[in-house]
Structures are given as structure tokens and as C-alpha cells.
Design a protein around this motif. Sequence first.
Motif, mmCIF file in Angstrom:
data_model
loop_
_atom_site.group_PDB
_atom_site.id
_atom_site.type_symbol
_atom_site.label_atom_id
_atom_site.label_comp_id
_atom_site.label_asym_id
_atom_site.label_seq_id
_atom_site.Cartn_x
_atom_site.Cartn_y
_atom_site.Cartn_z
ATOM 1 N N ALA A 113 0.832 -1.208 0.000
ATOM 2 C CA ALA A 113 0.000 0.000 0.000
ATOM 3 C C ALA A 113 0.867 1.259 0.000
ATOM 4 N N GLU A 114 1.951 1.247 0.750
ATOM 5 C CA GLU A 114 2.857 2.399 0.784
ATOM 6 C C GLU A 114 3.569 2.578 -0.558
ATOM 7 N N ILE A 115 3.925 1.481 -1.204
ATOM 8 C CA ILE A 115 4.579 1.573 -2.518
ATOM 9 C C ILE A 115 3.615 2.177 -3.534
ATOM 10 N N LEU A 116 2.360 1.748 -3.504
ATOM 11 C CA LEU A 116 1.365 2.327 -4.402
ATOM 12 C C LEU A 116 1.185 3.809 -4.102
ATOM 13 N N ASP A 117 1.102 4.161 -2.850
ATOM 14 C CA ASP A 117 0.958 5.552 -2.432
ATOM 15 C C ASP A 117 2.138 6.377 -2.944
#
Length: 145
Positions: A113-117
Motif C-alpha cells: 500500500a505504501e509503494i502504491l501511495d
Amino acid sequence: MIWTLRPELGDMVERMIRGAYRQSILPAEERELARMRIAQLNDCVACSDFRAPSVLEAGIAPELYENVADYATYPNYTARQRLSIEYAERFATDHASLDDAFFGRLREAFTDAEILDLTLCVAVFLGLGRSLTVLGVDQSCAIDV
């Protein structure tokens, strides 16, 4: 002022900026360091000088901004900060180099999720920064993000 030419698109831009600043799950420092590296690569004066109120409230130390270009050797960055800057740089300059090995390194430090963000924030910063540079916009506008 530039968005008054196409207010319906200005609203879209404002939503993208607000999304990056108010809905991101990343710590402000990591997001800002990625943004600053993009600003440097875009040679965007407006982006380099801009500090959102929410970022100012986070109290990011000025020296974090001052050492972005030397992220690989600056000793006071965390591993996540360094990866955020590297990701932004590679995304902007050589996206094809973002291979499985690099994503493996990212996944050791960030959740999916952080990588997508981070990816979406970098995309917004890159696209808007290049747009401002190409159009010769050299002052940041007052958007309360």
C-alpha cells in the motif's frame, strides 16, 4: 491564476494535490523528499520553493531538503527516506530500471500500500512539476493542502 483559464481542470489539479498531501499514508518527510527530488530533476522553481502548510506543520528540518541531490551519501537519511528519493529519481529518469530487484528492496522497507501511495505521489509531482516548468510558471500558488 493559471487555472482560471480552465477552472474545471484546476479543480482536478487541486484534487490531485490534496490527495498527495492529505490522503497519503506516507510520513511527510518521505513524501517531501521524493517531491523535492522530482522538483530538482524537473528544474521546477515553483515546486522547489513550495512548502504546503501541512508540510510546514510537520516540522521537516531544512537540511533534509538541502541534501536531496546527495541522498546516496548523506548520512542523516533513513533507509526509507533514501529509497523514496531513489524511487522518485528512477521513476522520473529511467523508469525501465525499476526492476524486480529494486522492488524487492522497496518491499523490505515499505508495504505494498505504501509503494502504491509513493508511486501515485511521485506521478502527481512529476506530471504537475513538468507541466508548470513547460508553461513557465515560476511561482507557487496558495493552495491549502
